[in-house]
Design a protein around this motif. Structure first.
Motif, PDB file in Angstrom:
ATOM      1  N   ALA A  99      45.688 -43.376  23.275  1.00 26.02           N
ATOM      2  CA  ALA A  99      46.570 -44.194  24.114  1.00 26.02           C
ATOM      3  C   ALA A  99      46.012 -45.603  24.286  1.00 26.02           C
ATOM      4  CB  ALA A  99      46.757 -43.527  25.476  1.00 26.02           C
ATOM      5  N   VAL A 100      44.679 -45.725  24.391  1.00 23.36           N
ATOM      6  CA  VAL A 100      44.046 -47.042  24.475  1.00 23.36           C
ATOM      7  C   VAL A 100      44.306 -47.825  23.187  1.00 23.36           C
ATOM      8  CG1 VAL A 100      41.818 -48.252  24.525  1.00 23.36           C
ATOM      9  CG2 VAL A 100      42.264 -46.393  26.130  1.00 23.36           C
ATOM     10  N   LEU A 101      44.113 -47.180  22.039  1.00 26.93           N
ATOM     11  CA  LEU A 101      44.320 -47.849  20.751  1.00 26.93           C
ATOM     12  C   LEU A 101      45.770 -48.305  20.591  1.00 26.93           C
ATOM     13  CD1 LEU A 101      42.229 -45.558  18.350  1.00 26.93           C
ATOM     14  CD2 LEU A 101      41.553 -47.719  19.407  1.00 26.93           C
ATOM     15  N   ALA A 105      47.147 -52.076  20.193  1.00 27.55           N
ATOM     16  CA  ALA A 105      47.923 -52.445  19.010  1.00 27.55           C
ATOM     17  C   ALA A 105      49.318 -52.951  19.371  1.00 27.55           C
ATOM     18  CB  ALA A 105      48.028 -51.240  18.073  1.00 27.55           C
ATOM     19  N   PHE A 106      49.908 -52.371  20.426  1.00 27.93           N
ATOM     20  CA  PHE A 106      51.273 -52.755  20.833  1.00 27.93           C
ATOM     21  C   PHE A 106      51.274 -53.069  22.332  1.00 27.93           C
ATOM     22  CE2 PHE A 106      51.408 -49.437  17.530  1.00 27.93           C
ATOM     23  CZ  PHE A 106      51.975 -50.166  16.490  1.00 27.93           C
ATOM     24  N   PRO A 107      50.702 -54.214  22.724  1.00 27.56           N
ATOM     25  CA  PRO A 107      50.585 -54.546  24.162  1.00 27.56           C
ATOM     26  C   PRO A 107      51.953 -54.602  24.842  1.00 27.56           C
ATOM     27  CG  PRO A 107      50.098 -56.449  22.778  1.00 27.56           C
ATOM     28  CD  PRO A 107      50.179 -55.288  21.866  1.00 27.56           C
ATOM     29  N   HIS A 217      60.275 -50.696  24.777  1.00 26.72           N
ATOM     30  CA  HIS A 217      58.948 -50.925  24.173  1.00 26.72           C
ATOM     31  C   HIS A 217      57.909 -49.998  24.786  1.00 26.72           C
ATOM     32  CE1 HIS A 217      55.061 -52.940  23.423  1.00 26.72           C
ATOM     33  NE2 HIS A 217      55.633 -53.355  22.312  1.00 26.72           N
ATOM     34  N   LEU A 218      57.926 -49.881  26.116  1.00 26.04           N
ATOM     35  CA  LEU A 218      56.983 -48.996  26.802  1.00 26.04           C
ATOM     36  C   LEU A 218      57.184 -47.552  26.357  1.00 26.04           C
ATOM     37  CD1 LEU A 218      54.856 -48.405  29.009  1.00 26.04           C
ATOM     38  CD2 LEU A 218      56.729 -48.339  30.670  1.00 26.04           C
ATOM     39  N   LEU A 222      54.518 -44.990  24.502  1.00 30.80           N
ATOM     40  CA  LEU A 222      54.206 -43.680  25.085  1.00 30.80           C
ATOM     41  C   LEU A 222      54.519 -42.547  24.112  1.00 30.80           C
ATOM     42  CD1 LEU A 222      55.531 -44.114  28.740  1.00 30.80           C
ATOM     43  CD2 LEU A 222      53.210 -43.423  28.134  1.00 30.80           C
ATOM     44  N   ILE A 223      55.756 -42.531  23.633  1.00 29.32           N
ATOM     45  CA  ILE A 223      56.179 -41.428  22.768  1.00 29.32           C
ATOM     46  C   ILE A 223      55.499 -41.506  21.398  1.00 29.32           C
ATOM     47  CG2 ILE A 223      58.169 -40.370  21.623  1.00 29.32           C
ATOM     48  CD1 ILE A 223      59.821 -41.173  24.069  1.00 29.32           C
ATOM     49  N   GLY A 224      55.250 -42.737  20.908  1.00 25.50           N
ATOM     50  CA  GLY A 224      54.505 -42.892  19.659  1.00 25.50           C
ATOM     51  C   GLY A 224      53.102 -42.314  19.761  1.00 25.50           C
ATOM     52  N   SER A 225      52.434 -42.562  20.889  1.00 23.48           N
ATOM     53  CA  SER A 225      51.092 -41.997  21.117  1.00 23.48           C
ATOM     54  C   SER A 225      51.144 -40.471  21.138  1.00 23.48           C
ATOM     55  CB  SER A 225      50.522 -42.503  22.445  1.00 23.48           C
ATOM     56  OG  SER A 225      50.435 -43.910  22.473  1.00 23.48           O
ATOM     57  N   MET A 226      52.164 -39.929  21.810  1.00 24.18           N
ATOM     58  CA  MET A 226      52.279 -38.472  21.915  1.00 24.18           C
ATOM     59  C   MET A 226      52.579 -37.837  20.561  1.00 24.18           C
ATOM     60  SD  MET A 226      54.307 -38.125  25.554  1.00 24.18           S
ATOM     61  CE  MET A 226      53.690 -39.001  27.015  1.00 24.18           C
TER      62      MET A 226
END
Length: 405
Positions: A99-101, A105-107, A217-218, A222-226
């Motif tokens: 999630a940090v990465l 990468a996508f602030p 975007h948020l 979130l879902i991309g990380s998951m």
């Protein structure tokens, strides 16, 4: 004619593919929500009934099954709880780091909102752990009524150990009781297509998805990380444990556990579904009867992602510089906090102020971030629960298969 036809239809339904039936329920729910919104809101009663039935049977299932498993456990039989716990801890910590990465990468920047949140956030990790540990010694009846799974597990283990010296007749009675509860759970699970139909119809008719567009975007972060955790890091952990192709197991867990968890949005409600899946996977009952309810409490990769991403979004919005070492510290705090999130009303979202305090973000600003979390909760909480719950079965299966190689 009718009397002969009805049992046939019922039997075909009971033996049909549950996943296919759930997909049909989703499609029908979406169609009803767009065609007849008022009827779709009424259909929400079906969803509420299904979730309430799952939540009602789950504490009884866990208590009886764990107690019976421990009481009937033979001295020379081995369980695989320790490797499951290692996978739970590693998975949650890796999720926070990923999630940090993704946040780097996508602030993400937030349009902070004001909202009246009556629930207060915990002031530190000590408070979270304090609540978690005190839940262990909750009154057993109260734990069953309120669905406090840490308390249920603690007392079930204690009673199970006490009953290990009981007569064989008593142990057989306990096992018969556990089998009976499992049968009831099977009937409840077969209600899933109707429950999911009601949940989908009511959600779309009531909230729609227009409110989520402003936070697209948020949500993607979130879902991309998951998805990265579900499809990359979790399979890697399973491969390291079993040395076998992990993806058949990964996709089966996502399909049969993740789908129902996505729509019920409750790890506790999905415990019976996961127990049933573990039984069909022929896993060790002594292991999964403990690891599944325990996972619903401490295996919180999705929660760790939510806490980390939303906290770093707040940091980025306020222009606070963050070095990588501090971000890693946030990962650890998010992972530990996530493991205790079941002891906090509101779950992972109300642990965001705790993580924000690491960057000296004022509590009133942090609670605005929590409000954003509630706005996107329709998708965020669904995806989080699907990841958490499906991973419980995945890691339990990985540990059992690794030990049996």
């Amino acid at each position: 004619m009718t009397s002969n036809l009805t049992p046939s239809l019922f039997q075909r339904y009971m033996k049909g593919s549950l996943v296919l039936q759930i997909i049909i329920g989703v499609v029908c729910g979406i169609a009803l929500a767009y065609a007849l919104p008022s009827a779709a809101q009424s259909a929400g009663l079906l969803g509420g009934f299904f979730v309430k039935a799952l939540k009602a049977i789950a504490p009884v299932l866990v208590f009886i099954l764990v107690m019976a498993s421990i009481a009937n456990h033979k001295q020379n039989e081995q369980t695989f709880i320790r490797p499951v716990l290692v996978l739970y801890g590693a998975g949650t910590l890796i999720a926070a780091f990923v999630a940090v990465l993704f946040s780097y990468a996508f602030p993400t920047q937030l349009d902070l909102v004001t909202a009246d949140l009556s629930r207060s956030a915990p002031q530190g990790i000590a408070e979270v752990l304090h609540t978690l540990f005190f839940n262990m010694v909750d009154n057993p009846v109260n734990a069953l009524v309120k669905g406090n799974y840490i308390g249920i597990l603690t007392w079930a283990v204690c009673f199970g150990i006490g009953l290990r010296h009981a007569s064989e007749m008593t142990k057989e009675l306990l096992q018969n009781l556990a089998d009976s509860v499992t049968t009831v759970v099977g009937f409840v699970i077969r209600l899933a297509p109707f429950g999911v139909f009601g949940l989908v119809a009511n959600t779309i008719a009531t909230t729609g998805f227009s409110a989520l567009l402003g936070y697209s975007h948020l949500l993607l972060v979130l879902i991309g990380s998951m998805l990265f955790i579900a499809l990359v890091t979790n399979p890697l952990l399973v491969f390291l444990s079993t040395r076998q192709n992990p993806y058949p197991l990964v996709f089966q867990c996502l399909k049969e556990s993740g789908v129902t968890a996505f729509f019920t949005r409750s790890s506790a409600a999905n415990i019976p579904v996961n127990m049933d899946l573990c039984k069909r996977l022929e896993l060790d009952e002594d292991t999964y009867s403990v690891s599944i309810p325990l996972g619903a409490t401490i295996n919180m990769a999705g929660a760790a992602i939510t806490i980390t991403v939303l906290t770093l979004a707040a940091v980025n919005t306020l222009g606070i510089p963050v070095d990588f070492a501090t971000a890693i510290l946030l990962s650890v705090i998010a992972a530990v906090s996530a493991c205790g999130s079941s002891g906090v009303a509101g779950g992972s979202l109300l642990l965001i102020p705790l993580a924000c305090s690491l960057f000296n973000i004022p509590n009133d600003v942090a609670m605005q971030v929590v409000a954003v979390g509630f706005i996107i909760g329709v998708l965020q909480d669904s995806a989080e629960t699907a990841l958490n719950s499906s991973t419980d079965v995945l890691f339990t299966a990985a540990a059992c298969r690794a030990a049996q190689r």
